[in-house]
Design a protein around this motif. Sequence first.
Motif, short mmCIF file in Angstrom:
data_model
loop_
_atom_site.label_atom_id
_atom_site.label_comp_id
_atom_site.label_asym_id
_atom_site.label_seq_id
_atom_site.Cartn_x
_atom_site.Cartn_y
_atom_site.Cartn_z
N TRP A 22 0.69 -1.11 0.02
CA TRP A 22 0.04 0.06 -0.04
C TRP A 22 0.71 1.18 -0.01
CZ3 TRP A 22 -4.61 1.20 -1.54
CH2 TRP A 22 -5.08 2.45 -1.28
N GLY A 23 1.91 1.12 0.94
CA GLY A 23 2.91 2.53 0.68
C GLY A 23 3.46 2.75 -0.66
N TYR A 52 4.90 9.92 1.17
CA TYR A 52 3.85 9.14 0.58
C TYR A 52 3.64 7.72 1.06
CZ TYR A 52 1.33 13.22 -1.25
OH TYR A 52 0.85 14.54 -1.06
N PHE A 53 4.94 7.01 0.84
CA PHE A 53 5.10 5.77 1.07
C PHE A 53 4.90 5.45 2.65
CE2 PHE A 53 7.94 2.36 2.87
CZ PHE A 53 7.53 1.50 2.20
N ALA A 54 5.33 6.25 3.58
CA ALA A 54 5.37 6.21 4.83
C ALA A 54 4.08 6.34 5.25
CB ALA A 54 6.45 6.97 5.54
N GLY A 56 1.22 5.78 3.59
CA GLY A 56 0.63 4.67 3.22
C GLY A 56 0.81 3.40 3.94
N LEU A 57 2.01 3.21 4.42
CA LEU A 57 2.51 2.19 5.00
C LEU A 57 1.94 1.92 6.46
CD1 LEU A 57 5.63 0.18 5.26
CD2 LEU A 57 5.08 1.32 7.39
N THR A 91 -5.31 6.77 5.30
CA THR A 91 -4.21 7.16 4.42
C THR A 91 -4.06 8.68 4.38
OG1 THR A 91 -4.69 5.31 3.10
CG2 THR A 91 -3.13 7.18 1.99
N THR A 95 -0.77 10.25 6.32
CA THR A 95 0.41 11.15 5.48
C THR A 95 0.21 12.60 5.96
OG1 THR A 95 -0.44 9.60 3.68
CG2 THR A 95 1.05 11.84 3.09
#
Length: 162
Positions: A22-23, A52-54, A56-57, A91, A95
């Motif tokens: 998801w991230g 954005y990765f973090a 999502g994670l 999400t 974020t």
Amino acid sequence: MRQRIASARPPLPGLLVGAVAWGLLMAAAALLGLYLRFRLQTAHLQELMLLYFAGGLLAWLVAVPVGRFLAFRRSPETRFAAFFLTLTCATILATAFLFAMQYRLFYSQWHQPFGTRIWVLQFLFTSASATYQFLVLGIRLYLPLGLVFLIAASVFLARRMR
């Protein structure tokens, strides 16, 4: 109630793999959003992708158990709605939180010492303004690809939880 709580706990390996996936999907959605809007002309591309990765994670780690709790013994449509809602909110909130903490870190050099009344006000208002800025400017980077990923993930999770 015990069954509902027990069903809300997904297997840890699947949860972690899903969080990383998801991230990556949220970073990909933001990357496409940056490309479509600015042709990737930003000096902070790596930092934005990491943000954005973090987000999502972290969101997946919270949204999936909450969604499973809400969707326990519900119809497929309700399960879809539960995952759609929890993934969307988690999400965006995760974020935005990370963005606000980065924003706060930058402005902290001009703030009063930790724990003072003025510091609390500065922390609250800096965080609130950063969150507002993310909501106005950052959410649109999820579109159009993030919405597709959100629908697909919600369908996947709703079908998986029968």
